[in-house]
Write a protein that holds these residues in place. Structure first.
Motif, PDB file in Angstrom:
ATOM      1  N   LEU A 257     -67.700  61.199  66.659  1.00 56.20           N
ATOM      2  CA  LEU A 257     -67.629  61.370  65.203  1.00 56.20           C
ATOM      3  C   LEU A 257     -68.778  62.225  64.686  1.00 56.20           C
ATOM      4  O   LEU A 257     -68.631  62.929  63.696  1.00 56.20           O
TER       5      LEU A 257
ATOM      6  N   SER B 227     -70.037  64.687  66.279  1.00 55.17           N
ATOM      7  CA  SER B 227     -70.040  65.976  66.958  1.00 55.17           C
ATOM      8  C   SER B 227     -69.671  67.101  66.004  1.00 55.17           C
ATOM      9  O   SER B 227     -69.086  66.886  64.956  1.00 55.17           O
ATOM     10  N   ASP B 228     -70.017  68.314  66.420  1.00 52.04           N
ATOM     11  CA  ASP B 228     -69.636  69.483  65.642  1.00 52.04           C
ATOM     12  C   ASP B 228     -68.124  69.657  65.603  1.00 52.04           C
ATOM     13  O   ASP B 228     -67.581  70.115  64.617  1.00 52.04           O
ATOM     14  N   TYR B 229     -67.426  69.305  66.702  1.00 49.06           N
ATOM     15  CA  TYR B 229     -65.978  69.549  66.679  1.00 49.06           C
ATOM     16  C   TYR B 229     -65.272  68.596  65.728  1.00 49.06           C
ATOM     17  O   TYR B 229     -64.228  68.946  65.157  1.00 49.06           O
ATOM     18  N   ALA B 230     -65.847  67.398  65.532  1.00 48.85           N
ATOM     19  CA  ALA B 230     -65.262  66.508  64.532  1.00 48.85           C
ATOM     20  C   ALA B 230     -65.437  67.106  63.136  1.00 48.85           C
ATOM     21  O   ALA B 230     -64.552  67.040  62.294  1.00 48.85           O
ATOM     22  N   ARG B 231     -66.600  67.735  62.941  1.00 44.88           N
ATOM     23  CA  ARG B 231     -66.835  68.395  61.660  1.00 44.88           C
ATOM     24  C   ARG B 231     -65.842  69.541  61.474  1.00 44.88           C
ATOM     25  O   ARG B 231     -65.236  69.684  60.414  1.00 44.88           O
TER      26      ARG B 231
ATOM     27  N   HIS C 200     -58.594  64.414  67.654  1.00 42.14           N
ATOM     28  CA  HIS C 200     -59.852  65.033  68.066  1.00 42.14           C
ATOM     29  C   HIS C 200     -60.888  64.050  68.584  1.00 42.14           C
ATOM     30  O   HIS C 200     -61.740  64.407  69.370  1.00 42.14           O
ATOM     31  N   ILE C 201     -60.827  62.821  68.106  1.00 47.21           N
ATOM     32  CA  ILE C 201     -61.891  61.888  68.474  1.00 47.21           C
ATOM     33  C   ILE C 201     -61.532  61.077  69.714  1.00 47.21           C
ATOM     34  O   ILE C 201     -62.256  61.061  70.706  1.00 47.21           O
TER      35      ILE C 201
END
Lengths: 317, 695
Positions: A208, A210-214, A230-231
């Motif tokens: 949560l 992480s940059d990819y969650a953002r 994604h998570i």
């Protein structure tokens, strides 16, 4: 991948070989003569000597080990002193029973543990998180015997809704079998819940943040989709390893629960073998548990590799 | 740089008058230990439609916090405690969940520093890009088609191949293209770029910056461009805002702010950058002191404590924004004395000492035919190939090249951290050095020291600064008892580490102070040569200036030699006596710094120099490199650079590896092109031959 599996299998076999050495020679060091143990204190020395010859226990230890390993390699696990019967069918049946109990515990704990971990992570620092995490940690440290006895008292004797014996009546159908296994499975599930919940929580918290969650959130994905797509996949990878390695614990650590609930699993079998100096049974049982551990860990690593593209596709580019 | 804003996209009828982004009087606070800390104070600026606005400032100034507040992605303990944020005229802060989601999906996108982490590691790249179109309602197959199109528009030559990959299979530059494509996919009216090229190599950075400029014109997107790099901002932005300690201290057209700054902080920041025309090691200017902790400045100007011009009034009265209207355009400065800003007294600690002490008579360290082959997943990877290098006592040798060129490997071989392939010969003062540090004599170990890029990981977090330095003094210098204490004092003083920091642990120190501790440790045993592996690239410019001054100063006093590894040619230009250019583990060029930089130089050096944006030059024609650095596992035949060389002359480059050729005394180039031709080509003003024009 194939190379990885072969390497791991090779290492596993070496581990099993070392385990066989340990088990066999530990059995030799323990006091007590198997022939005397079988025939009892009143038997004539000549009879004991004759039986020792028959069992091969009068041979040099190295020879005994060689014969034993030779038999193992041909699938012959030997003969139980205690039951005077071939070990393989006995052990097979007990292993089957234990696996069934383990499976029931798994089916109970895995979804609940993961769900608990994810819910805790989504509410990190809030009350929900604290309640779930404290419960998980407490459950993990309560011994199976304690929770088992409490369960028997509450559900078996006081409320009288669940059978206190895990062994089902002969000829029982699958439903009845599971019904009998619910209560013994709960102490195991409680122990595992903490591990699984904590791993799932840690993985999800990390994902949560992480940059990819953002990235996913800022794309405008609804939160639910963001979490599902994604998570979870990233956050549950480490949890899978934990779950699979715990299979080993479940099979090896059943002694207490099986004894408590009078269940004819591999734990009970090994326990009895140890108390009655049934060395061939003890040795074979420990080796089987070792093998189960190895297979579980290997399966965990393979699953992890399969689900993680960074490992699966290493060296492609 | 372009100052004409692109017109709003045709067909857009509603709200065209509104700015892409407006911040008015924005405060941002974080709740830390039950108290609100104001990180950003009273920030106002606007980004007009089609405009590119730059936010510049050092780490901790609140740049990223502002960006995250704009998209409402502050950490849970952070909030906008005052002011308004509007995107396309809509109040961002009052949007409900669904509207916020729609705003993120359609109107604003964001790109940030590490492209490798911005993408989901376990989902195919194509799916991640297509997702943007699916959110907009496109069916899956159409979304994939459109993903392919947008990837082609960010100049990815093989969109299908890229889409079938996972992020870890792509290079950093390629990933950042994918992230930019994803950000542009929804054709947002505002694109926020937070240090989008900071993690990339200079050549790749230049490519990505050009791409952004091109796409901006193509899409008519407004940009909020955040960077600590003034030169990048100058290249990319029409207007800029300078942030200091959470306040916008100066704001105006980029050319005006950088050419005629009106806030002492901007003046100091600009002076701390090594300039091309700065002269040989004229000391860099620094900004004394350090950033105030958030919320600690209750009254007066936030910069007063560090400002050479500060007066009584500055400490008592918070300056309002002074508007300045002149030939350079309208701008604002939060300074009571903005018209005097440029008279900021010069602050530099080191007295200028231009005397070069490099003594080239005999090399201190000499490396001959150093090769290093790694085994990686069954392949042989040539990390270094027949590298020869000499460093004289007191000399600074700059080592440059893209990542993967072998810079760090060479440093590790010299340090004895990695053994070179057999056949290599490394000598110190004429004596052969054992390949691995463990086998070297104590004297040899003392003589060679290293300063790493990241002091965080180089210093043991659990020890105090005093203990960290004492240990080195005891182990390397053999100091004991009172002698150790005396030497510790002297050393701390010489790296300008005030005594009050000695009992602290590394985590309590700023990046610059930590790097001083690391430098003190390296100097504890009176080394003869110190390898500096990107020692300032994790630091802010004003801190970098202080560290570079310190290194120069120590060199003058201790007569130490440096092998200075850096991707920043500005820094290398400032420090180095000689420069070595590495490419795929081979020395492509070596020579005196001035000669290498002035040329004629190797086409690769030329491209590296051309890639670096600087504040000094305006519209230079940049030399583009085709593609990315090839894999060292499979280096190209012939000249290793021929696959990307803009000046390739023909067959010979593909088949024959060139020898080192003497260009001038001490200056050698590994290229087939005769020196005179290079001189003619490169003096023509960078116009690369037609072969490389298209990409």
């Amino acid at each position: 991948m194939a190379g990885f599996v072969l390497k791991r299998l090779g290492l596993g076999l070496i581990t099993l070989w070392l385990l066989s050495l340990l088990v066999f020679f530990a059995g030799q060091v323990l006091p007590g003569d198997p022939a005397r143990a079988i025939l009892g204190p009143l038997a004539a020395p000549s009879a004991v000597a004759a039986l020792a010859r028959q069992l091969g226990t009068n041979q040099p230890v190295i020879d005994q080990y060689g014969t034993w390993v030779g038999h193992l390699l041909t699938g012959n696990l030997g003969t139980s002193y205690q039951y005077q019967a071939p070990i393989a069918p006995l052990l097979g049946k007990a292993l089957g029973n234990s696996l069934e109990l383990a499976l029931v515990a798994f089916v109970m704990v895995v979804p609940i543990g993961i769900l608990g971990g994810v819910i805790a992570a989504l509410n990190v620092g809030r009350r929900v998180d604290r309640v779930i995490s404290v419960f998980g940690l407490s459950a993990t440290v309560i011994p199976e015997v304690v929770s088992g006895i409490v369960l028997i008292l509450v559900f078996g004797l006081w409320l009288n809704v669940l059978p206190i014996q895990a062994a089902w009546p002969p000829g029982a159908g699958l439903g009845t079998q599971i019904y009998h296994l619910i209560m013994p499975a709960i102490p195991l599930a409680l122990i595992l819940f903490g591990y699984i919940q904590q791993m799932a929580r840690a993985g999800t918290v990390e994902a949560l943040a992480s940059d990819y969650a953002r990235t996913a959130t800022l794309k405008g994905l609804p939160r639910g989709v963001m979490i599902r797509r994604h998570i979870l996949r990233n956050s549950l990878l480490p949890t899978i390893t934990v779950i699979a390695t715990q299979t080993g614990y479940l099979i090896g650590g059943l002694v207490l629960v099986e004894t408590l609930f009078h269940y004819q699993g591999i734990g009970t079998l090994i326990y009895n073998a140890a108390t009655s100096k049934d060395f061939p049974m003890l040795e074979a049982g420990v080796l089987v548990i070792g093998a189960a551990y190895m297979v579980a860990t290997l399966a965990a690593d393979m699953l992890y590799t399969l689900l993680n593209p960074r490992l699966r596709l290493r060296g492609v580019e | 740089m372009s100052t004409t804003a692109s017109p709003p996209a045709p067909g857009e009828t509603q709200a065209t008058a509104a700015d892409a982004l407006t911040l008015s009087g924005v405060d941002i606070s974080y709740r830390v230990r039950r108290a609100d800390q104001r990180i950003v104070r009273d920030v106002s600026f606007r980004v007009a439609r089609g405009e590119s606005f730059g936010l510049v400032g050092e780490s901790g100034c609140g740049k990223s916090t502002i960006a995250l507040a704009v998209v409402r992605y502050l950490a849970r303990n952070g909030r906008v405690s005052a002011g308004r944020i509007e995107i396309d005229g809509r109040d961002v802060l009052s949007l409900d969940r669904a509207d916020l989601r729609r705003l993120r999906a359609r109107t604003v996108s964001m790109v940030y520093q590490e492209p490798g982490r911005a993408l989901n590691p376990s989902i195919l790249v194509g799916r991640q890009v297509a997702e943007v179109y699916e959110i907009a309602g496109a069916p899956r197959s159409e979304a994939l088609d459109r993903a392919r199109e947008i990837l082609a528009r960010v100049r990815i030559s093989d969109p299908d191949g890229v889409m079938r990959r996972y992020p870890h299979q792509l290079s950093g530059g390629m990933l950042q293209r994918v992230v930019i494509a994803m950000a542009l996919a929804a054709e947002p009216s505002l694109l926020i770029l937070d240090e989008p090229t900071t993690a990339l190599d200079a050549t790749v950075e230049a490519d990505v910056l050009d791409l952004i400029l091109g796409l901006r014109a193509e899409f008519g997107t407004s940009l909020l461009f955040i960077s600590h790099n003034l030169a990048v901002i100058a290249k990319m932005c029409d207007r800029v805002g300078v942030l200091y300690a959470g306040e916008l201290v100066e704001e105006g057209p980029a050319s005006a702010v950088f050419g005629d700054p009106r806030h002492p902080y901007t003046v100091g920041l600009l002076r701390s950058i090594p300039r091309r025309d700065g002269g040989a090691r004229a000391p860099l200017q620094t900004i004394p002191g350090s950033l105030p902790t958030p919320g600690s400045v209750a009254a007066g100007c936030v910069f007063a404590a560090r400002c050479g011009l500060a007066q009584e009034r500055c400490r008592a009265e918070t300056p309002a924004v002074h508007r300045i209207e002149d030939g350079c355009g309208e701008r604002g400065s939060r300074c009571h004395f903005s018209e005097q800003a440029q008279s900021l007294p010069i602050h530099s600690i080191v007295a200028p000492d231009s005397a070069r002490i490099a003594d080239r008579a005999e090399p201190l360290i000499r490396a001959r035919s150093v090769s290093k082959t790694f085994q990686a997943s069954g392949q042989r990877v040539r990390g270094l190939h027949q590298v020869d290098l000499e460093i004289a006592a007191g000399e600074t040798v700059g080592l440059v090249g893209e990542s993967g060129s072998g810079k760090t490997t060479l440093a590790r071989v010299l340090m004895g951290l990695t053994a070179p392939d057999p056949g290599a010969e490394v000598t110190l003062d004429g004596r052969p050095l054992a390949p691995l540090a463990g086998a070297r004599t104590a004297a040899d170990q003392k003589a060679l020291q290293i300063v790493f890029q990241n002091p965080d990981s180089a210093l043991n977090r659990r020890h105090s600064v005093r203990r960290l330095i004492s240990r080195s003094l005891a182990k390397l210098g053999g100091y004991r008892g009172e002698a150790l204490q005396a030497r510790l004092q002297a050393l701390a003083e010489s790296v300008r580490l005030p005594e009050r920091y000695l009992p602290m642990r590394p985590s309590q120190l700023s990046g610059g102070l930590k790097q001083r501790v690391a430098i003190a440790r390296a100097f504890a045993g009176d080394p003869q040569i110190v390898v500096c592996d990107e020692p300032t690239s994790a630091l802010d410019v004003s801190v970098q200036a202080a560290i570079l001054n310190l290194l120069t100063d120590l060199q003058h006093r201790e007569r130490v030699a440096y092998l200075f590894i850096s991707h920043d040619l500005g820094v290398v230009r400032y420090l180095a006596d000689r420069i070595v250019v590495l490419y795929l583990g081979r020395v492509m060029e070596i020579g005196p710094a001035q000669s290498v930089l002035d040329g004629p130089h190797h086409p690769y050096t030329e491209a590296l120099l051309s890639a670096v944006p600087t504040l000094d030059d305006s519209d230079r024609e940049r030399i583009r490199l085709e593609g990315e650095i090839p894999s060292a596992a499979d280096p190209p035949a012939g000249c290793p650079f021929h696959t990307r060389c803009p000046r390739r002359i023909g067959e010979i480059c593909d088949t024959t590896e060139p020898e080192m050729r003497v260009q001038a005394p001490g200056h050698e180039i590994r290229c087939h092109i005769p020196v005179d031709d290079l001189r003619r080509l490169q003096s023509a003003g960078g116009g690369a031959p037609s072969a490389s024009a298209g990409r």
